[in-house]
Design a protein around this motif. Structure first.
Motif, PDB file in Angstrom:
ATOM      1  N   ALA A  84      36.949  36.160  53.075  1.00  0.00           N
ATOM      2  CA  ALA A  84      38.026  36.108  52.058  1.00  0.00           C
ATOM      3  C   ALA A  84      37.376  35.262  51.118  1.00  0.00           C
ATOM      4  N   SER A  85      36.395  34.586  51.135  1.00  0.00           N
ATOM      5  CA  SER A  85      36.016  33.529  50.163  1.00  0.00           C
ATOM      6  C   SER A  85      34.536  33.590  49.644  1.00  0.00           C
ATOM      7  N   MET A  86      33.722  33.306  50.603  1.00  0.00           N
ATOM      8  CA  MET A  86      32.141  33.179  50.446  1.00  0.00           C
ATOM      9  C   MET A  86      31.536  34.267  49.760  1.00  0.00           C
ATOM     10  N   PRO A  87      31.997  35.753  50.195  1.00  0.00           N
ATOM     11  CA  PRO A  87      31.378  36.780  49.237  1.00  0.00           C
ATOM     12  C   PRO A  87      31.570  36.609  47.730  1.00  0.00           C
ATOM     13  N   GLN A  88      32.932  36.312  47.466  1.00  0.00           N
ATOM     14  CA  GLN A  88      33.147  36.078  46.320  1.00  0.00           C
ATOM     15  C   GLN A  88      32.392  35.112  45.315  1.00  0.00           C
ATOM     16  N   ALA A  89      32.164  33.836  46.245  1.00  0.00           N
ATOM     17  CA  ALA A  89      31.440  32.688  45.425  1.00  0.00           C
ATOM     18  C   ALA A  89      30.175  33.159  45.288  1.00  0.00           C
ATOM     19  N   LEU A  90      29.613  33.885  46.462  1.00  0.00           N
ATOM     20  CA  LEU A  90      27.895  34.389  46.054  1.00  0.00           C
ATOM     21  C   LEU A  90      27.917  35.586  44.843  1.00  0.00           C
ATOM     22  N   VAL A  91      28.808  36.350  44.652  1.00  0.00           N
ATOM     23  CA  VAL A  91      28.806  37.315  43.701  1.00  0.00           C
ATOM     24  C   VAL A  91      29.079  36.430  42.396  1.00  0.00           C
ATOM     25  N   HIS A  92      29.954  35.563  42.262  1.00  0.00           N
ATOM     26  CA  HIS A  92      30.166  34.835  41.002  1.00  0.00           C
ATOM     27  C   HIS A  92      29.156  33.946  40.717  1.00  0.00           C
ATOM     28  N   CYS A  93      28.319  33.508  41.625  1.00  0.00           N
ATOM     29  CA  CYS A  93      27.281  32.606  41.493  1.00  0.00           C
ATOM     30  C   CYS A  93      26.519  32.793  40.276  1.00  0.00           C
ATOM     31  N   PHE A  94      25.952  33.872  40.161  1.00  0.00           N
ATOM     32  CA  PHE A  94      25.095  34.152  38.971  1.00  0.00           C
ATOM     33  C   PHE A  94      25.842  35.159  37.714  1.00  0.00           C
ATOM     34  N   SER A  95      27.038  35.256  37.800  1.00  0.00           N
ATOM     35  CA  SER A  95      27.559  36.006  37.022  1.00  0.00           C
ATOM     36  C   SER A  95      27.887  35.271  35.700  1.00  0.00           C
ATOM     37  N   THR A  96      27.636  36.110  34.591  1.00  0.00           N
ATOM     38  CA  THR A  96      27.995  35.406  33.336  1.00  0.00           C
ATOM     39  C   THR A  96      29.503  35.234  33.038  1.00  0.00           C
ATOM     40  N   HIS A  97      30.295  36.201  33.623  1.00  0.00           N
ATOM     41  CA  HIS A  97      31.634  36.117  33.043  1.00  0.00           C
ATOM     42  C   HIS A  97      32.475  36.391  34.400  1.00  0.00           C
ATOM     43  N   PRO A  98      32.441  35.281  35.436  1.00  0.00           N
ATOM     44  CA  PRO A  98      33.063  35.763  36.726  1.00  0.00           C
ATOM     45  C   PRO A  98      34.608  35.519  36.395  1.00  0.00           C
ATOM     46  N   TYR A  99      35.106  36.756  35.941  1.00  0.00           N
ATOM     47  CA  TYR A  99      36.557  36.949  35.867  1.00  0.00           C
ATOM     48  C   TYR A  99      37.134  37.437  37.001  1.00  0.00           C
ATOM     49  N   LEU A 100      38.679  37.200  37.476  1.00  0.00           N
ATOM     50  CA  LEU A 100      39.276  37.852  38.489  1.00  0.00           C
ATOM     51  C   LEU A 100      40.703  38.116  37.823  1.00  0.00           C
ATOM     52  N   SER A 101      40.945  39.514  38.180  1.00  0.00           N
ATOM     53  CA  SER A 101      42.218  39.894  37.902  1.00  0.00           C
ATOM     54  C   SER A 101      43.357  39.308  38.474  1.00  0.00           C
ATOM     55  N   TYR A 102      44.656  39.299  37.862  1.00  0.00           N
ATOM     56  CA  TYR A 102      45.903  38.423  38.336  1.00  0.00           C
ATOM     57  C   TYR A 102      46.058  38.989  39.854  1.00  0.00           C
ATOM     58  N   PRO A 103      45.954  40.460  39.985  1.00  0.00           N
ATOM     59  CA  PRO A 103      46.401  40.851  41.324  1.00  0.00           C
ATOM     60  C   PRO A 103      45.404  40.529  42.310  1.00  0.00           C
ATOM     61  N   ARG A 104      44.064  40.455  41.880  1.00  0.00           N
ATOM     62  CA  ARG A 104      43.004  40.147  42.949  1.00  0.00           C
ATOM     63  C   ARG A 104      43.297  38.705  43.206  1.00  0.00           C
ATOM     64  N   CYS A 105      43.584  37.833  42.186  1.00  0.00           N
ATOM     65  CA  CYS A 105      43.747  36.539  42.460  1.00  0.00           C
ATOM     66  C   CYS A 105      44.806  36.215  43.595  1.00  0.00           C
ATOM     67  N   LEU A 106      45.981  36.856  43.308  1.00  0.00           N
ATOM     68  CA  LEU A 106      47.113  36.487  44.089  1.00  0.00           C
ATOM     69  C   LEU A 106      46.812  36.866  45.417  1.00  0.00           C
ATOM     70  N   THR A 107      46.312  38.217  45.505  1.00  0.00           N
ATOM     71  CA  THR A 107      45.686  38.721  47.026  1.00  0.00           C
ATOM     72  C   THR A 107      45.060  37.678  47.690  1.00  0.00           C
ATOM     73  N   GLN A 108      43.795  37.435  47.086  1.00  0.00           N
ATOM     74  CA  GLN A 108      42.864  36.462  47.685  1.00  0.00           C
ATOM     75  C   GLN A 108      43.522  35.196  48.031  1.00  0.00           C
ATOM     76  N   MET A 109      44.426  34.502  47.314  1.00  0.00           N
ATOM     77  CA  MET A 109      44.705  33.442  47.685  1.00  0.00           C
ATOM     78  C   MET A 109      45.955  33.360  48.748  1.00  0.00           C
ATOM     79  N   SER A 110      46.742  34.794  48.820  1.00  0.00           N
ATOM     80  CA  SER A 110      47.446  34.765  49.970  1.00  0.00           C
ATOM     81  C   SER A 110      46.939  35.087  51.186  1.00  0.00           C
ATOM     82  N   VAL A 111      45.695  35.829  51.260  1.00  0.00           N
ATOM     83  CA  VAL A 111      45.136  36.008  52.436  1.00  0.00           C
ATOM     84  C   VAL A 111      44.237  34.799  52.781  1.00  0.00           C
TER      85      VAL A 111
END
Length: 308
Positions: free
Chosen positions: A76-103
């Motif tokens: 639920a968290s580590m793949p996202q941290a890996l993907v965003h690690c070298f991302s220039t603009h690591p944005y997360l949409s509001y629905p995805r943010c809410l879903t990831q936080m709830s899970v």
């Protein structure tokens, strides 16, 4: 969570490790190793418990639940941290943010409750071994596991539904993932009810379970002291010490995050504390609870012998 009409925020920028660019490669490598170890260790435990009839006992039933939780929690968290690690603009949409936080909240809460259930299982096994199979029968084990999951859904729903937040343009989350305390810091609406809900749920999911685990280990230690064999006592103390260390890291880090006054909260400190219970303990759990166990080692040898 409800966003008011005045709210312009539809996505969030996750800072993650970007404010420490010199640590990106090291952080990515450590998280990747941790995640792969979590998948391998916990996946192996689930496989062994499922296929070896000798491991179809209450203790291993709860361990398989814990391993499944750890795989989901890490994913639920580590793949996202890996993907965003070298991302220039690591944005997360509001629905995805809410879903990831709830899970993440559901899984973390379930693990808090399940660790207390596992401590109870060990107390019954050591304090009352003759009645263990009667007390911890199949339906009871299933009920305890289901209650842990069900209670976590209810408690998480209480926290999520209490979030009536307005974001007045602020959208930068100083964290690796979308985390509730970091989200509250961005709100320009009153968050006192949300903080109170987090405090109340924290008492039931962190303080009380951790206190129960500590009391359980006191009883276990008292029972171990009655063992006449010195090597037997040493082995039991070594096992209990390892279990208690990992449990303390998990509960201690979460308590340090959620039970302290938010006025004393440091975003940079909190996001690295979250790594302890969000990444480190899921990796350590199979090693501490299962892979050192002689039954699990026997199951591994049995499978390797069959394949040979």
């Amino acid at each position: 969570m409800v966003v008011g009409n005045a709210t312009a925020v539809i996505e969030f920028l996750l800072i993650g490790i970007s404010n420490y660019p010199e640590w990106r490669v090291i952080f990515f490598t450590l998280v990747l190793i941790t995640y792969l170890s979590t998948l391998l260790g916990n996946g192996l435990i689930i496989f062994l418990i499922y296929f070896d009839p000798r491991l179809h006992t209450p203790m291993y039933f709860f361990l398989s639940n814990l391993s499944f939780l750890d795989v989901c929690y890490g994913t639920a968290s580590m793949p996202q941290a890996l993907v965003h690690c070298f991302s220039t603009h690591p944005y997360l949409s509001y629905p995805r943010c809410l879903t990831q936080m709830s899970v993440s909240l559901v899984l973390a809460t379930t693990e808090c409750l399940l660790l207390a259930v596992m401590a109870y299982d060990r107390v019954v096994a050591i304090s009352n071994p003759l009645r263990y199979s009667v007390v911890m029968n199949g339906p009871v084990c299933a009920w305890l596991a289901a209650t842990s999951w069900g209670a976590s859904f209810v408690l998480t729903a209480m926290v999520i539904l209490s979030l009536q937040l307005h974001f007045c343009g602020a959208n930068v989350i100083n964290h690796f993932v979308c985390e509730i305390l970091s989200l509250l810091k961005l709100a320009c609406s009153d968050t006192s009810l949300n903080v109170l809900m987090i405090l109340i749920t924290g008492i039931f999911t962190l303080l009380l379970p951790f206190g129960f685990v500590l009391l359980s280990y006191v009883r276990i230690v008292a029972a171990v002291m009655r063992i006449r064999s010195a090597p037997g006592r040493f082995k039991a103390f070594s096992t209990c010490g390892s279990h208690l260390t990992v449990v303390t890291i998990f509960y201690g880090a979460a308590i340090a995050m959620y039970m302290k006054p938010q006025s004393k909260s440091s975003p940079d400190q909190d996001k690295f504390i979250s790594v302890l219970y969000g990444a480190l303990t899921p990796m350590l759990n199979p090693l501490i609870y299962s892979l050192r166990n002689k039954d699990v080692k026997g199951a591994i040898r049995k499978i390797l012998t069959k394949r040979a």
